[in-house]
Motif scaffolding. Sequence first.
Motif, short mmCIF file in Angstrom:
data_model
loop_
_atom_site.label_atom_id
_atom_site.label_comp_id
_atom_site.label_asym_id
_atom_site.label_seq_id
_atom_site.Cartn_x
_atom_site.Cartn_y
_atom_site.Cartn_z
N LEU A 26 6.66 -9.97 -4.72
CA LEU A 26 6.89 -9.12 -3.55
C LEU A 26 5.62 -8.93 -2.73
CD1 LEU A 26 9.23 -6.49 -5.22
CD2 LEU A 26 9.84 -7.93 -3.27
N SER A 27 4.50 -8.78 -3.42
CA SER A 27 3.24 -8.58 -2.72
C SER A 27 2.73 -9.86 -2.08
CB SER A 27 2.20 -8.01 -3.69
OG SER A 27 1.00 -7.72 -3.01
N ARG A 28 2.78 -10.97 -2.83
CA ARG A 28 2.29 -12.24 -2.30
C ARG A 28 3.12 -12.71 -1.11
NH1 ARG A 28 0.73 -17.15 -5.83
NH2 ARG A 28 -0.13 -17.65 -3.79
N GLY A 29 4.43 -12.46 -1.17
CA GLY A 29 5.29 -12.88 -0.07
C GLY A 29 5.22 -11.97 1.14
N GLY A 30 4.49 -10.85 1.02
CA GLY A 30 4.38 -9.94 2.14
C GLY A 30 5.60 -9.05 2.32
N PHE A 31 6.38 -8.85 1.24
CA PHE A 31 7.54 -7.96 1.31
C PHE A 31 7.12 -6.50 1.17
CE2 PHE A 31 9.16 -12.00 -0.29
CZ PHE A 31 10.30 -12.19 0.47
N THR A 32 6.06 -6.26 0.40
CA THR A 32 5.58 -4.90 0.18
C THR A 32 4.10 -4.81 0.50
OG1 THR A 32 5.03 -5.31 -2.15
CG2 THR A 32 7.26 -4.52 -1.66
N ALA A 33 3.67 -3.59 0.80
CA ALA A 33 2.25 -3.32 1.01
C ALA A 33 1.92 -2.03 0.27
CB ALA A 33 1.94 -3.18 2.49
N LYS A 34 0.86 -2.06 -0.50
CA LYS A 34 0.46 -0.89 -1.27
C LYS A 34 -0.38 0.03 -0.39
CE LYS A 34 -1.88 0.35 -5.60
NZ LYS A 34 -2.55 -0.21 -6.80
N THR A 35 0.05 1.28 -0.26
CA THR A 35 -0.69 2.24 0.56
C THR A 35 -1.62 3.11 -0.27
OG1 THR A 35 1.09 3.88 0.41
CG2 THR A 35 1.18 2.31 2.23
N VAL A 39 2.30 4.08 -4.59
CA VAL A 39 3.06 4.28 -3.36
C VAL A 39 3.07 2.96 -2.58
CG1 VAL A 39 3.28 5.58 -1.22
CG2 VAL A 39 2.41 6.71 -3.28
N TYR A 40 4.26 2.49 -2.24
CA TYR A 40 4.41 1.21 -1.57
C TYR A 40 5.31 1.37 -0.35
CZ TYR A 40 2.64 -0.56 -5.98
OH TYR A 40 1.86 -0.79 -7.09
N LEU A 41 5.05 0.58 0.67
CA LEU A 41 5.96 0.54 1.81
C LEU A 41 6.55 -0.86 1.92
CD1 LEU A 41 4.53 -1.11 4.39
CD2 LEU A 41 3.19 0.98 4.53
N LEU A 42 7.74 -0.92 2.47
CA LEU A 42 8.36 -2.20 2.73
C LEU A 42 7.95 -2.66 4.11
CD1 LEU A 42 12.01 -1.69 1.39
CD2 LEU A 42 10.04 -2.67 0.21
#
Length: 541
Positions: A26-35, A39-42
Amino acid sequence: MNLPKIFINTKKQLSDSTDSRSGQLLSRGGFTAKTSRGVYLLTPLGNRLFDNIMEQVVVIFDDSGITKCRVPLLNLKNKVCDDSRFTSADKDGKNYLLSDDSLYMFAEMIKTIVNSYKQLPFNAYTVRERLENKFKPGQELLNSYEYSEVEVLFAEMTYEDIEKAAGEVAGKIMELLKSLNVEAFKVLKSENRGMFIGTKMDFADSKLIADFSGDKFLDAEYLPNNTELNREESSPLEIEEIHTPDIETIEDLAAFLGEENKTLVKALLLNCNGIKAVAFVRGDRTLSIEKLAAALDILPERIVPMDEEEILSIGAYPGSTGPVGLKNCRIFMDKEVLAMNNFTAGANRKDYHIRNVNHGKDFTADLIDDIIVCEYEVNESEDYLKIADLEFFGDGFSEEYSLRYKDNGSRDANIAIGRLKINMYRLMSSVVYNNSMEDKLVLPGIVAPFEFYVIAANNKEDVLEKAAAVVEITGPEKTILDDRKGSMGSKIKDSELIGCSHTVIVGKKSVDDIYEVIDNGTGIKKEFSMKELSEYVSINS
């Protein structure tokens, strides 16, 4: 759709804190970003995947006659739950309740709308953002502080009706998961307390065991502890205080005393629906929140750890809490502790414990029950991750909230209430996990953010024109056009990371009406003319 417009941000590598494979994908594909921690945002890409999965879930509800309702966070109530996040009062003294739990708001809705059997069933769903302090490093969306949850709320005449309606929904969810290549199974709770839908993943949060007498699984968290209990034959001794410096865990205490964990008793300091309580279990056991909640007839999420002020108010000390001398709280005890004589527990002060504690002589428990996670044979168990959870609330809940209806004989009867919770972040993570191959992600077409990834090899006008023509064939709504500057290899890698099933390369050969198509699932490359490409898309889309 032009690539920069959806803010794709793929990553070449991740930090060591991203442990689970689904989190890495999810992170490598750019689906999520850790804030921040837990805590994560889509991202826009992640939201597109989330919405596509949600759309498939909503189809199930529509087919089952379950309607959507909006349950407010803020509601006017005369009686406010003790664990509400925010309360206030109007000028008439009526209390406002702010809560992320929709069950109580749903109860208010049912009480307002339903008064006859002719108005049942009343089944609805709502989508909520939930907050829970269950974050564990490396588990990303599987156990984040905030997550999205779909709640299906059932109001029926009987619990058998809920079981039937929820069973139909669960069956359709299982079919959906199968179509998304997710291996899932129903997990029955013991004593007919509902069920889970679980799946195997790289992280598991519970165990199940097979019931080999039938084709079903049972959740180990709910299984009864059938250990034969015999009261120890020894006379109660006088309490002896022991100096135990720098002890932080039950394992530390066992090592310091040279005893086994099972000869010690450990404490868990809890707030149970607003009531301060301490649960005592054997040192080698684990408290089952689900069993304790069932014994207290409350929801498991109503059991939370005490805060520091509450701990001090009952005369306890963290890391050295024992049953002797506690005040202003209830004492819960697992039935195994009842069979122990002269056990060791905390002294309720720093760096001290006490020996020779006995129930009845030194303290009296308010509740004695089976409240531990049961023991089971490892070779008969499986790890699983909970995606959906069905629970029933019993007549006690209906009576407390005055949920009644008139049956066809004009007699008063309790409305049966149930809830099916679906953790959408976990569902999305399981879809990603089960559709990955090494460093590639190929998502099923019905949920993939985009099916086709069209690469313009350069920014020459004729190449861009032909790339635009390809997009018209593959469908603008399900295609990404990548006309960025950069190497062909990095663009192909991006197409593999974001879950597209096909990559189409528009390069020098397009002058001769030749386009290279890569099946991202198999890696097979083929060359097509524009006409052949159109036929290929119609077959494979």
